[in-house]
Design a protein around this motif. Structure first.
Motif, PDB file in Angstrom:
ATOM      1  N   VAL A   1       0.841  -1.204   0.000  1.00 45.87           N
ATOM      2  CA  VAL A   1       0.000   0.000   0.000  1.00 45.87           C
ATOM      3  C   VAL A   1       0.868   1.243   0.000  1.00 45.87           C
ATOM      4  N   ALA A   2       1.993   1.185   0.750  1.00 37.78           N
ATOM      5  CA  ALA A   2       2.884   2.349   0.825  1.00 37.78           C
ATOM      6  C   ALA A   2       3.447   2.695  -0.549  1.00 37.78           C
ATOM      7  N   ILE A   3       3.813   1.676  -1.325  1.00 36.67           N
ATOM      8  CA  ILE A   3       4.356   1.929  -2.669  1.00 36.67           C
ATOM      9  C   ILE A   3       3.273   2.491  -3.575  1.00 36.67           C
ATOM     10  N   GLU A   4       2.058   1.921  -3.495  1.00 36.50           N
ATOM     11  CA  GLU A   4       0.973   2.351  -4.377  1.00 36.50           C
ATOM     12  C   GLU A   4       0.479   3.749  -4.022  1.00 36.50           C
ATOM     13  N   GLN A   5       0.511   4.119  -2.729  1.00 40.19           N
ATOM     14  CA  GLN A   5      -0.043   5.406  -2.288  1.00 40.19           C
ATOM     15  C   GLN A   5       1.026   6.465  -2.070  1.00 40.19           C
ATOM     16  N   ASN A   6       2.247   6.222  -2.567  1.00 36.93           N
ATOM     17  CA  ASN A   6       3.332   7.209  -2.493  1.00 36.93           C
ATOM     18  C   ASN A   6       3.630   7.653  -1.065  1.00 36.93           C
ATOM     19  N   GLN A   7       3.672   6.680  -0.147  1.00 41.49           N
ATOM     20  CA  GLN A   7       4.089   6.995   1.211  1.00 41.49           C
ATOM     21  C   GLN A   7       5.616   7.029   1.312  1.00 41.49           C
ATOM     22  N   LEU A   8       6.298   6.647   0.236  1.00 44.47           N
ATOM     23  CA  LEU A   8       7.755   6.656   0.223  1.00 44.47           C
ATOM     24  C   LEU A   8       8.269   8.042  -0.157  1.00 44.47           C
ATOM     25  N   VAL A   9       9.472   8.344   0.273  1.00 40.55           N
ATOM     26  CA  VAL A   9      10.084   9.641  -0.043  1.00 40.55           C
ATOM     27  C   VAL A   9      11.577   9.406  -0.260  1.00 40.55           C
ATOM     28  N   LEU A  10      12.172  10.193  -1.148  1.00 44.81           N
ATOM     29  CA  LEU A  10      13.602  10.072  -1.419  1.00 44.81           C
ATOM     30  C   LEU A  10      14.386  11.130  -0.655  1.00 44.81           C
ATOM     31  N   TYR A  11      15.470  10.687  -0.034  1.00 44.82           N
ATOM     32  CA  TYR A  11      16.451  11.579   0.562  1.00 44.82           C
ATOM     33  C   TYR A  11      17.676  11.579  -0.357  1.00 44.82           C
ATOM     34  N   TYR A  12      18.406  12.686  -0.378  1.00 46.35           N
ATOM     35  CA  TYR A  12      19.523  12.829  -1.308  1.00 46.35           C
ATOM     36  C   TYR A  12      20.793  13.173  -0.543  1.00 46.35           C
TER      37      TYR A  12
ATOM     38  N   ALA B   1      20.305   8.784  -4.334  1.00 52.99           N
ATOM     39  CA  ALA B   1      18.913   8.785  -3.888  1.00 52.99           C
ATOM     40  C   ALA B   1      18.709   7.612  -2.924  1.00 52.99           C
ATOM     41  N   LEU B   2      18.251   7.921  -1.709  1.00 56.52           N
ATOM     42  CA  LEU B   2      18.030   6.915  -0.661  1.00 56.52           C
ATOM     43  C   LEU B   2      16.571   6.973  -0.238  1.00 56.52           C
ATOM     44  N   VAL B   3      15.898   5.835  -0.274  1.00 55.12           N
ATOM     45  CA  VAL B   3      14.457   5.799  -0.025  1.00 55.12           C
ATOM     46  C   VAL B   3      14.180   5.699   1.471  1.00 55.12           C
ATOM     47  N   ARG B   4      13.151   6.401   1.908  1.00 55.14           N
ATOM     48  CA  ARG B   4      12.628   6.318   3.268  1.00 55.14           C
ATOM     49  C   ARG B   4      11.138   6.081   3.180  1.00 55.14           C
ATOM     50  N   TRP B   5      10.586   5.488   4.224  1.00 56.73           N
ATOM     51  CA  TRP B   5       9.143   5.229   4.300  1.00 56.73           C
ATOM     52  C   TRP B   5       8.541   6.190   5.295  1.00 56.73           C
ATOM     53  N   ASN B   6       7.747   7.116   4.790  1.00 60.90           N
ATOM     54  CA  ASN B   6       7.068   8.088   5.655  1.00 60.90           C
ATOM     55  C   ASN B   6       5.730   7.485   6.092  1.00 60.90           C
ATOM     56  N   HIS B   7       5.797   6.624   7.118  1.00 58.27           N
ATOM     57  CA  HIS B   7       4.614   5.891   7.573  1.00 58.27           C
ATOM     58  C   HIS B   7       3.634   6.852   8.251  1.00 58.27           C
ATOM     59  N   PRO B   8       2.336   6.759   7.929  1.00 56.05           N
ATOM     60  CA  PRO B   8       1.366   7.705   8.518  1.00 56.05           C
ATOM     61  C   PRO B   8       1.247   7.590  10.034  1.00 56.05           C
TER      62      PRO B   8
ATOM     63  N   LEU C   1      19.374  14.174   2.828  1.00 60.10           N
ATOM     64  CA  LEU C   1      18.376  15.201   3.124  1.00 60.10           C
ATOM     65  C   LEU C   1      17.191  15.072   2.180  1.00 60.10           C
ATOM     66  N   PRO C   2      15.972  15.418   2.659  1.00 56.52           N
ATOM     67  CA  PRO C   2      14.840  15.467   1.738  1.00 56.52           C
ATOM     68  C   PRO C   2      15.026  16.610   0.740  1.00 56.52           C
ATOM     69  N   GLU C   3      14.175  16.637  -0.271  1.00 55.68           N
ATOM     70  CA  GLU C   3      14.369  17.532  -1.410  1.00 55.68           C
ATOM     71  C   GLU C   3      14.580  18.990  -1.011  1.00 55.68           C
ATOM     72  N   GLN C   4      13.656  19.570  -0.236  1.00 51.86           N
ATOM     73  CA  GLN C   4      13.732  20.989   0.057  1.00 51.86           C
ATOM     74  C   GLN C   4      14.950  21.317   0.902  1.00 51.86           C
ATOM     75  N   GLN C   5      15.229  20.458   1.908  1.00 50.61           N
ATOM     76  CA  GLN C   5      16.402  20.713   2.742  1.00 50.61           C
ATOM     77  C   GLN C   5      17.694  20.587   1.925  1.00 50.61           C
TER      78      GLN C   5
END
Length: 777
Positions: free
Chosen positions: A531-542, A558-565, A762-766
């Motif tokens: 569900v996390a992959i399908e609903q874009n709960q993942l985020v890339l850190y750089y 690019a390093l993947v993290r899971w932004n669990h709700p 770091l995430p994209e904006q940071q």
């Protein structure tokens, strides 16, 4: 009504209904199969027609083009062409034409005049006659120059159509002094050849909006009705169900459209299939009266002894297994009666055997799961201080694969024997292939350690089978009685403890609620990852990579993290092993690559030109479609291949070197940069590294973090740099945590570096904010 109550009548009626049903179904299935066969046959004929025509057409084109090119290189022909001896040139041109039996040979000067046009035809006696064409010494009808080489391969001359190919005559450097071409006649002969190959009437037509001209046709002539049919089919694009028709547009010839066609009457084509269909129908019809007579005879022969058997069967059904059964009938029914008697005796034995099999393992004769439940439930009701020890024999799969299942069965029997000898108060059970259970009615935590040591001594004794010595080992999970706990829960708790012992490389583990909590959380993550992959709960850190020569950030990883709700950010070490074990690694990697490509475009809009590195796993390399997907995805997202780097661990290559090299070679041929990640921690050899189609090595951080404090690490890093550079590879050092290490690597010409000294992931904006304030922009 009484007539229909007779058993024989009902049996006969049943057989009649069954026969009619079967014959009707057979008729319907035969009809459907015949229809499919006709459709398939027609489709096959059209496909064959298309393939045959394309083969003949392409072969003629290739042959003409190749021969024209060969003739154009003939120095003798060029010399005569330049000298201007027209007669000698025509003789030489005819000699070339006769070599391939061409129907038309042409030569055009650089000024656009037809200086040679030879037309060959068959005379009345079958002799070949060659004459000058009507365009001899005329201006060539088409433009010269670069358009000349792209002329239509068809040439209409004196109401005859030729398939022709030209080639330029050159002199000196590459100056064109003229063109020479050869052509084959498109006529009835070619059409007859196609008909022999396909069995279909064949031909060619030149068409305009309102007119059709037959160029060539197989057979003597084209009937008027067939001419009309072909006209509607080719010009008006209409269909006719009485014929199968194939056509192909070949090109424009002097303002007319040239078409090739093949056709045949559907009834003629399918005549043999229709004949078979009628034969099948006739067989089905003939079967009906024969089947009815047979049904009547069977119904009568069955009903006579039925009454006797019914009476005696009722007697047996009441539990009277000692009586004998007999009937006055045929030998077969008498044998049936005898079998009834034998069955009575066998029933008693089978009931006992079935009861035993339902509660015992057939190989070891130990109790199975059903027996365990039947035995333990009274203990639970009584509240006994009982314990369950779930035992898993190690390396049983290896034994079965290496020595065979026969040896594996003997090992299982030996283990069962030893378990029965551990403790007289313990009951042994076998649950599955290599899993056993010891159940203790009176057992507590304090005394169980002694039992486990005795179990280790008993099972751990060497076992010799024939000439093979086996050292048996096990892993165990233990659970104890708790109020309001059933046998299913106890087994699950023991299994949880067993799995925990395996993961932590222990001989045994006693169940604890904290272990179960971790297992539940892991199970929840397994269910939630998809569900996390399908609903874009993942985020890339750089994490940035510094070009040490330019002192500029040019790459990121690019390093993947899971932004669990509910649980917040989950690190990759937690969920990537889950993805690998649950066959979700492909979906996860594709998400990361797609997101990295989107990130590339977002940075481009900000004026940031950054190459992004993405990690791929061994599971990705096992999927032969993955590499094609990566290549297509880059093209679809309009991302340059130079902007993407794929990082592969050494272990991913070692698991299947042949397939890995094949996949990586495909990526490399399409321009992707490939990197060996965590180099030095795997098991790849130097010989294997030499064969890998990679561009760079990433030295593992374990060799870099304390580089200046450890002389051995310096030697390893320095030799790795030298090895990589000698192989033409770039080097990335990860784990840089201080400026001195960065400067040391720069002096040794290491191409790139990354580490916490530069920045954490770091995430994209940071990352954008950090890059804007960085000294390495």
């Amino acid at each position: 009504m009484l007539f229909f109550n007779r058993l024989q009548t009902r049996i006969f009626a049943f057989f009649v209904l069954l026969i009619i049903t079967v014959l009707s179904l057979s008729f319907w299935l035969t009809y459907q199969a015949n229809q499919r066969l006709e459709q398939q046959y027609v489709a096959n004929q059209l496909e064959v027609a298309s393939l045959v025509f394309e083969s003949q057409y392409d072969n003629r084109n290739y042959y003409l083009a190749a021969f024209a090119a060969t003739a154009a290189k003939d120095f003798g022909l060029k010399d005569i062409f330049i000298d201007g001896d027209n007669r000698s040139f025509l003789v030489a041109l005819n000699n070339h034409r006769s070599r391939i039996n061409a129907s038309l040979a042409m030569a055009v000067s650089a000024e656009g005049n037809v200086i040679g046009q030879l037309v060959a035809s068959q005379g009345e006696l079958g002799r070949e006659a060659v004459v000058l064409g009507s365009e001899q010494n005329e201006v060539f009808r088409y433009k010269l120059g670069s358009e000349f080489e792209t002329l239509s391969p068809f040439y209409l001359l004196d109401n005859k159509l030729y398939q022709i190919k030209f080639s330029p005559l050159t002199s000196g450097g590459n100056s064109v002094i003229g063109w020479v071409g050869f052509g084959f006649l498109i006529d009835d002969t070619l059409a007859n050849s196609l008909q022999k190959l396909t069995g279909l009437n064949s031909g060619f037509m030149l068409t305009t909006e309102n007119n059709v001209i037959a160029v060539g046709h197989s057979g003597l002539s084209l009937p008027d009705d067939e001419t009309s049919l072909l006209s509607r089919y080719i010009i008006e694009e209409k269909t006719n169900h009485d014929y199968i028709l194939w056509k192909q547009f070949l090109g424009e010839v002097d303002g007319q459209s040239l078409h090739a066609y093949m056709y045949k009457s559907r009834s003629d084509l399918l005549a043999s299939i229709e004949s078979q269909w009628l034969q099948q129908v006739a067989v089905l019809v003939m079967m009906l009266p024969v089947s009815l007579l047979l049904a009547f005879w069977i119904s009568g022969s069955i009903t006579r002894p039925i009454t006797q058997l019914i009476a005696q069967a009722r007697f047996i059904a009441q539990g009277n297994y000692d009586s004998s059964v007999s009937v006055d009938s045929s030998i077969e029914l008498q044998q049936l009666a005898t079998e009834f008697t034998s069955m009575q005796q066998a029933i008693l034995q089978r009931e006992k055997a079935i009861a035993h099999q339902a509660y015992h393992d057939p190989l070891t004769n130990l109790g199975n799961r059903n027996e365990l439940q039947r035995t333990i439930e009274p203990w639970l009701v009584a509240g006994s201080t009982m314990g369950l020890c779930l035992i898993n024999i190690r390396r049983m799969t290896e034994i079965n694969v290496t020595l065979g299942h026969a040896v594996g069965d003997e090992v299982i029997k030996e283990v069962a024997k030893r378990l029965c000898e551990v403790n007289p108060d313990a009951l042994a059970y076998r649950l599955s292939g290599d899993e056993f259970v010891l159940a203790f009615k009176h057992c507590e935590h304090q005394s169980f350690d002694v039992l486990l040591k005795k179990l280790q001594n008993q099972i751990g004794q060497d076992y010799r089978y024939q000439d093979v010595m086996l050292h048996l080992q096990f892993t165990a999970g233990v659970s104890f009685y708790q109020p309001n706990v059933d046998i299913v829960t106890l087994l699950r708790q023991a299994d949880t403890a067993l799995q925990h012992a395996k993961i932590n490389k222990r001989d045994y583990q006693i169940y604890d609620a904290n272990i179960d909590k971790n297992s539940i959380e892991r199970f929840q993550l397994i269910n939630e990852l998809k569900v996390a992959i399908e609903q874009n709960q993942l985020v890339l850190y750089y994490q940035p990579k510094l070009n040490l020569a330019k002192q500029k950030i040019t790459h990121v990883e690019a390093l993947v993290r899971w932004n669990h709700p509910a649980r917040g950010i989950i690190p990759p070490d937690t969920f990537i092993p889950i993805a690998e074990k649950t066959m979700q690694m492909d979906a996860l990697t594709r998400w990361v690559i797609t997101e990295a490509m989107d990130q590339y475009h977002r940075w481009q809009l900000l004026g940031i030109n950054m190459c992004i590195a993405v990690n791929i796993s061994a599971e990705n390399l096992k999927d032969e479609q993955f590499c094609h997907w990566v290549i297509n995805a880059l093209a679809e997202h309009n991302v340059p291949v130079a902007a993407m780097t794929l990082e592969i661990t050494e272990d991913a290559v070692v698991s299947d070197p042949e397939l890995a090299v094949k996949q990586l070679t495909l990526l490399r041929k399409n321009g992707l940069t490939l990197s060996i990640d965590d180099y030095g921690t795997g098991y790849s050899s130097l010989a294997q590294l030499k064969q890998l189609p990679v561009d760079e090595l990433k030295i593992d951080k374990s060799f870099v973090q304390k580089l200046l404090e450890n002389e051995a690490d310096q030697i390893i890093v320095q030799s790795t740099l030298q090895l990589a550079h000698n192989l033409g590879l770039k080097v990335v050092a990860e784990g840089i945590e201080d400026k001195a290490t960065l400067e040391w690597l720069t002096k040794l010409n290491c191409e790139m570096g990354q580490g916490f000294y530069l920045s954490r992931p770091l995430p994209e904006q940071q990352f954008n904010d950090w890059l804007g304030q960085s000294d390495y922009l």
